[in-house]
Design a protein around this motif. Structure first.
Motif, PDB file in Angstrom:
ATOM      1  N   THR A 133       0.850  -1.307  -0.039  1.00 56.68           N
ATOM      2  CA  THR A 133       0.026   0.001  -0.026  1.00 56.68           C
ATOM      3  C   THR A 133       0.833   1.207  -0.076  1.00 56.68           C
ATOM      4  N   GLY A 134       0.321   2.278  -0.879  1.00 54.92           N
ATOM      5  CA  GLY A 134       0.975   3.430  -0.709  1.00 54.92           C
ATOM      6  C   GLY A 134       2.425   3.657  -1.234  1.00 54.92           C
ATOM      7  N   ASN A 135       2.725   2.777  -2.302  1.00 49.68           N
ATOM      8  CA  ASN A 135       3.992   2.665  -3.069  1.00 49.68           C
ATOM      9  C   ASN A 135       4.165   3.667  -4.213  1.00 49.68           C
ATOM     10  N   ASP A 136       4.912   4.112  -4.523  1.00 47.52           N
ATOM     11  CA  ASP A 136       5.080   4.681  -5.760  1.00 47.52           C
ATOM     12  C   ASP A 136       5.844   3.870  -6.784  1.00 47.52           C
ATOM     13  N   ALA A 137       5.254   3.258  -7.483  1.00 49.56           N
ATOM     14  CA  ALA A 137       6.183   2.271  -8.457  1.00 49.56           C
ATOM     15  C   ALA A 137       5.771   2.587  -9.842  1.00 49.56           C
ATOM     16  N   ARG A 138       6.101   4.007 -10.136  1.00 51.94           N
ATOM     17  CA  ARG A 138       6.164   4.302 -11.567  1.00 51.94           C
ATOM     18  C   ARG A 138       7.486   4.165 -12.154  1.00 51.94           C
ATOM     19  N   PHE A 139       7.415   4.155 -13.593  1.00 49.64           N
ATOM     20  CA  PHE A 139       8.644   4.053 -14.568  1.00 49.64           C
ATOM     21  C   PHE A 139       9.391   2.725 -14.371  1.00 49.64           C
ATOM     22  N   ASN A 140       8.568   1.790 -14.339  1.00 46.22           N
ATOM     23  CA  ASN A 140       9.234   0.146 -14.328  1.00 46.22           C
ATOM     24  C   ASN A 140       8.696  -0.326 -15.619  1.00 46.22           C
ATOM     25  N   PRO A 141       9.115  -1.465 -15.850  1.00 46.04           N
ATOM     26  CA  PRO A 141       8.763  -2.693 -16.918  1.00 46.04           C
ATOM     27  C   PRO A 141       7.208  -2.940 -16.259  1.00 46.04           C
ATOM     28  N   GLY A 142       7.014  -3.292 -15.412  1.00 49.24           N
ATOM     29  CA  GLY A 142       5.772  -3.417 -14.625  1.00 49.24           C
ATOM     30  C   GLY A 142       5.646  -2.869 -12.995  1.00 49.24           C
ATOM     31  N   GLY A 143       4.470  -2.552 -12.732  1.00 53.47           N
ATOM     32  CA  GLY A 143       4.131  -2.121 -11.470  1.00 53.47           C
ATOM     33  C   GLY A 143       4.394  -3.054 -10.482  1.00 53.47           C
ATOM     34  N   ILE A 144       3.401  -4.110 -10.037  1.00 52.43           N
ATOM     35  CA  ILE A 144       3.428  -4.847  -9.088  1.00 52.43           C
ATOM     36  C   ILE A 144       2.865  -6.152  -9.608  1.00 52.43           C
ATOM     37  N   GLU A 145       3.765  -7.130  -9.449  1.00 57.01           N
ATOM     38  CA  GLU A 145       3.283  -8.585  -9.830  1.00 57.01           C
ATOM     39  C   GLU A 145       3.148  -9.542  -8.671  1.00 57.01           C
ATOM     40  N   LEU A 146       1.731 -10.265  -8.784  1.00 57.57           N
ATOM     41  CA  LEU A 146       1.744 -11.467  -7.735  1.00 57.57           C
ATOM     42  C   LEU A 146       1.269 -12.836  -8.573  1.00 57.57           C
ATOM     43  N   GLY A 147       2.590 -13.572  -8.286  1.00 54.52           N
ATOM     44  CA  GLY A 147       2.330 -14.850  -8.764  1.00 54.52           C
ATOM     45  C   GLY A 147       1.937 -15.952  -7.787  1.00 54.52           C
ATOM     46  N   GLY A 148       0.989 -16.675  -7.705  1.00 53.92           N
ATOM     47  CA  GLY A 148       0.730 -17.703  -6.952  1.00 53.92           C
ATOM     48  C   GLY A 148       0.769 -17.275  -5.416  1.00 53.92           C
ATOM     49  N   SER A 149       0.315 -15.910  -5.340  1.00 55.52           N
ATOM     50  CA  SER A 149       0.250 -15.055  -3.918  1.00 55.52           C
ATOM     51  C   SER A 149      -1.339 -14.919  -3.655  1.00 55.52           C
ATOM     52  N   ASN A 150      -1.842 -15.478  -2.424  1.00 55.86           N
ATOM     53  CA  ASN A 150      -3.071 -15.058  -2.197  1.00 55.86           C
ATOM     54  C   ASN A 150      -3.357 -14.534  -0.797  1.00 55.86           C
ATOM     55  N   GLY A 151      -4.515 -13.520  -0.748  1.00 53.41           N
ATOM     56  CA  GLY A 151      -4.912 -12.735   0.570  1.00 53.41           C
ATOM     57  C   GLY A 151      -4.206 -11.764   0.618  1.00 53.41           C
ATOM     58  N   ASN A 152      -3.395 -11.082  -0.457  1.00 55.59           N
ATOM     59  CA  ASN A 152      -2.611  -9.890  -0.268  1.00 55.59           C
ATOM     60  C   ASN A 152      -3.458  -8.677  -0.334  1.00 55.59           C
ATOM     61  N   LEU A 153      -3.622  -7.554   0.559  1.00 54.89           N
ATOM     62  CA  LEU A 153      -4.054  -6.545   0.056  1.00 54.89           C
ATOM     63  C   LEU A 153      -3.127  -5.506  -0.749  1.00 54.89           C
ATOM     64  N   VAL A 154      -3.856  -5.217  -2.025  1.00 52.33           N
ATOM     65  CA  VAL A 154      -3.082  -4.205  -2.934  1.00 52.33           C
ATOM     66  C   VAL A 154      -3.848  -3.050  -2.919  1.00 52.33           C
ATOM     67  N   GLU A 155      -3.365  -1.896  -2.454  1.00 54.48           N
ATOM     68  CA  GLU A 155      -4.252  -0.411  -2.329  1.00 54.48           C
ATOM     69  C   GLU A 155      -3.438   0.651  -2.435  1.00 54.48           C
ATOM     70  N   GLY A 156      -4.011   1.759  -2.945  1.00 49.45           N
ATOM     71  CA  GLY A 156      -3.452   3.012  -2.872  1.00 49.45           C
ATOM     72  C   GLY A 156      -1.897   3.019  -3.578  1.00 49.45           C
ATOM     73  N   ASN A 157      -1.522   2.339  -4.409  1.00 47.24           N
ATOM     74  CA  ASN A 157      -0.166   2.425  -4.920  1.00 47.24           C
ATOM     75  C   ASN A 157      -0.112   3.108  -6.593  1.00 47.24           C
ATOM     76  N   ASP A 158       0.724   3.719  -6.997  1.00 44.85           N
ATOM     77  CA  ASP A 158       0.968   4.661  -8.030  1.00 44.85           C
ATOM     78  C   ASP A 158       1.779   3.857  -9.054  1.00 44.85           C
ATOM     79  N   VAL A 159       1.220   3.084 -10.038  1.00 44.78           N
ATOM     80  CA  VAL A 159       1.800   2.207 -11.033  1.00 44.78           C
ATOM     81  C   VAL A 159       1.726   2.659 -12.592  1.00 44.78           C
ATOM     82  N   THR A 160       1.445   3.941 -12.515  1.00 45.17           N
ATOM     83  CA  THR A 160       1.186   4.574 -13.817  1.00 45.17           C
ATOM     84  C   THR A 160       2.766   4.618 -14.427  1.00 45.17           C
ATOM     85  N   ALA A 161       2.833   4.871 -15.762  1.00 48.75           N
ATOM     86  CA  ALA A 161       3.987   4.835 -16.787  1.00 48.75           C
ATOM     87  C   ALA A 161       4.740   3.513 -16.471  1.00 48.75           C
ATOM     88  N   SER A 162       3.954   2.484 -16.368  1.00 47.98           N
ATOM     89  CA  SER A 162       4.686   1.107 -16.322  1.00 47.98           C
ATOM     90  C   SER A 162       4.647   0.633 -17.947  1.00 47.98           C
TER      91      SER A 162
END
Length: 174
Positions: A133-162
């Motif tokens: 939550t609350g991460n600035d994850a801009r300007f990357n090949p991808g923002g946030i990736e979850l693989g085989g991961s359950n029950g995670n809260l992903v909220e309020g992150n900036d993943v633009t410009a991926s």
């Protein structure tokens, strides 16, 4: 450190280390805070590893560090590094994901700035019941990736410009 509990690693500068700057193995309740890590080395034929690595290391805090030019991830949690908090770090120009969590549950990734990674800014693999939550994850090949991961809260992150998906979820239960 190996088998350590309750240490504070703070205010250090790591420049051009060929290995990991900070490595916690089988260690718990430690705090890695306000360190500066640069993976740039004088010899262009050499490469650094990464910034802060936790392996089998539960219940630690990684907070307020600046990590750049790492040959691997800026912060990597693996092999049962459960219930760690990664907060308010600035991580940029890493060869892999800026923050990578694998086989470790209950991780809190909060208010980090992660730019210009070689992979997704934040990547979880087989990592359950965490908070991103609350991460600035801009300007990357991808923002946030979850693989085989359950029950995670992903909220309020900036993943633009991926360059690819802002948030990618694969192979989990939802």
């Amino acid at each position: 450190t190996s088998g350590n509990e309750g240490a504070l690693v703070t205010g250090n500068t790591f420049n051009g280390n060929l290995g990991r700057a900070v490595y916690l193995f089988d260690s718990s309740r430690n705090r890695v805070e306000n360190n500066t890590v640069s993976g740039l080395v004088n010899d262009p034929l050499l490469d650094s590893d990464g910034g802060v690595f936790l392996e089998g290391a539960p219940d630690n805090v990684v907070i307020g560090n600046t990590i750049s030019d790492a040959g691997d991830a800026g912060v990597l949690l693996s092999a049962g590094s459960h219930r760690n908090r990664v907060e308010a770090n600035t991580i940029f120009r890493t060869s892999d994901s800026s923050i990578s969590v694998s086989d470790s549950d209950g991780t809190e990734i909060v208010d980090n700035v992660v730019h210009l990674a070689g992979g997704a800014a934040i990547r979880l693999g087989n990592a359950h019941d965490g908070v991103i939550t609350g991460n600035d994850a801009r300007f990357n090949p991808g923002g946030i990736e979850l693989g085989g991961s359950n029950g995670n809260l992903v909220e309020g992150n900036d993943v633009t410009a991926s360059l690819a998906s802002g948030i990618s979820i694969e192979g989990g239960l939802g």
